[in-house]
Enzyme design. Structure first.
Site, PDB file in Angstrom:
ATOM      1  N   LYS A  35     -11.415  -2.254   5.918  1.00  0.00           N
ATOM      2  CA  LYS A  35      -9.700  -1.413   7.225  1.00  0.00           C
ATOM      3  C   LYS A  35     -10.496  -1.345   7.584  1.00  0.00           C
ATOM      4  O   LYS A  35     -11.673  -0.161   8.163  1.00  0.00           O
ATOM      5  CB  LYS A  35      -9.299  -0.144   5.812  1.00  0.00           C
ATOM      6  CG  LYS A  35      -8.239  -0.309   6.633  1.00  0.00           C
ATOM      7  CD  LYS A  35      -8.076   1.593   5.944  1.00  0.00           C
ATOM      8  CE  LYS A  35      -6.893   1.830   7.033  1.00  0.00           C
ATOM      9  NZ  LYS A  35      -6.079   3.541   5.646  1.00  0.00           N
ATOM     10  N   THR A  68      -4.358   6.013   1.093  1.00  0.00           N
ATOM     11  CA  THR A  68      -5.414   6.821   1.509  1.00  0.00           C
ATOM     12  C   THR A  68      -6.243   7.956   0.370  1.00  0.00           C
ATOM     13  O   THR A  68      -5.568   9.059   0.059  1.00  0.00           O
ATOM     14  CB  THR A  68      -3.957   8.445   1.877  1.00  0.00           C
ATOM     15  OG1 THR A  68      -2.918   7.959   2.808  1.00  0.00           O
ATOM     16  CG2 THR A  68      -4.277   9.689   2.792  1.00  0.00           C
ATOM     17  N   GLU A 104       0.876  -0.874  -0.338  1.00  0.00           N
ATOM     18  CA  GLU A 104       0.127  -0.044   0.061  1.00  0.00           C
ATOM     19  C   GLU A 104       0.708   1.053  -0.501  1.00  0.00           C
ATOM     20  O   GLU A 104       1.984   1.585   1.197  1.00  0.00           O
ATOM     21  CB  GLU A 104      -0.959  -0.539   1.506  1.00  0.00           C
ATOM     22  CG  GLU A 104      -1.369   1.385   1.816  1.00  0.00           C
ATOM     23  CD  GLU A 104      -2.993   1.604   2.773  1.00  0.00           C
ATOM     24  OE1 GLU A 104      -3.182   2.193   2.426  1.00  0.00           O
ATOM     25  OE2 GLU A 104      -2.599   0.810   3.064  1.00  0.00           O
ATOM     26  N   ARG A 136       0.647  10.502  -0.002  1.00  0.00           N
ATOM     27  CA  ARG A 136       0.700  11.479   1.436  1.00  0.00           C
ATOM     28  C   ARG A 136       2.275  11.939   0.772  1.00  0.00           C
ATOM     29  O   ARG A 136       2.317  12.857   1.393  1.00  0.00           O
ATOM     30  CB  ARG A 136       1.360  10.591   2.907  1.00  0.00           C
ATOM     31  CG  ARG A 136      -0.681   9.996   2.803  1.00  0.00           C
ATOM     32  CD  ARG A 136       0.304   9.694   4.618  1.00  0.00           C
ATOM     33  NE  ARG A 136      -0.733   8.249   4.483  1.00  0.00           N
ATOM     34  CZ  ARG A 136      -0.753   7.827   6.094  1.00  0.00           C
ATOM     35  NH1 ARG A 136       0.148   8.488   6.451  1.00  0.00           N
ATOM     36  NH2 ARG A 136      -1.777   7.385   6.654  1.00  0.00           N
TER      37      ARG A 136
END
Length: 213
Positions: A134, A74, A47, A51
């Site tokens: 998640k 994200t 993953e 960011r």
């Protein structure tokens, strides 16, 4: 892609290893050797969080690594979804879930691990067709005891807890029947990435891959 098929695809990816590395990568040139070390250590699902300015380039480079399955973390907006898919992401991860984001992932055929932290959020996503979620932020939300509590009345839903997971407490989550895997950043510490210490990262990945579920 229907929510059911997207969730099954996400479940299949989550089942590949007990830990999905959660990666914040600053430089695209670090991408390939980092992915190679993690895959060699037994952690194929990666993953890459969106960011950093380099994140999409990192996904592009990691997507070329044999044996790796690269996802984008994200995800917040439909634009994030489209950019991640274009860069080569084969799954997505989001801290929460909105209808707009879910619609975008389904339209782009991008399997998603949508975030949930409460029973109501899990029920709403299950109602839509998602049964692989998640759990975030895991430690701050209540940790393994909360996830165990959610699992009792909602056994149909499985989770990948992320947030505050470490080698020391991962087993607390992985021992739960509603946990398929966990997300963790400790397998790729920033100092090792910046130093190019890929052997250390491969060893950390190997230890994580050996965790029992």
């Amino acid at each position: 892609m229907t929510p059911q098929s997207a969730s099954q695809a996400a479940r299949d990816i989550a089942a590949l290893a007990p830990i999905i590395p959660v990666l914040v990568v600053e430089k695209a040139e670090q991408a390939a050797p980092l992915a190679e070390a993690l895959v060699a250590g037994g952690l194929p699902a990666l993953e890459v969080t969106l960011r950093t300015p380099a994140a999409l380039d990192v996904i592009r480079e990691m997507a070329k690594v044999p044996g790796g399955i690269v996802g984008a973390g994200t995800l917040l907006t439909p634009e994030d979804v489209r950019a991640a898919k274009e860069a080569g992401a084969t799954f997505g991860v989001s801290p929460g879930a909105t209808d707009i984001l879910l619609d975008a992932c389904e339209a782009e055929d991008l399997p998603l691990l949508p975030g949930a932290a409460t029973a109501s959020e899990a029920m709403r996503l299950f109602e839509r067709g998602y049964d692989m979620l998640k759990f975030f932020p895991a430690s701050a939300a209540g940790g393994a005891p909360l996830l165990k509590g959610i699992g009792a009345p909602i056994p149909q839903v499985s989770f990948c807890p992320t947030g505050g997971i470490s080698m020391k407490n991962a087993h607390e989550y992985l021992s739960l029947p509603n946990v398929i895997c966990a997300g963790g950043s400790w397998v790729a510490p920033a100092d090792a990435v910046n130093a190019g210490d890929w052997a250390r990262i491969e060893e950390l990945a190997r230890e994580a891959a050996a965790l029992k579920r």
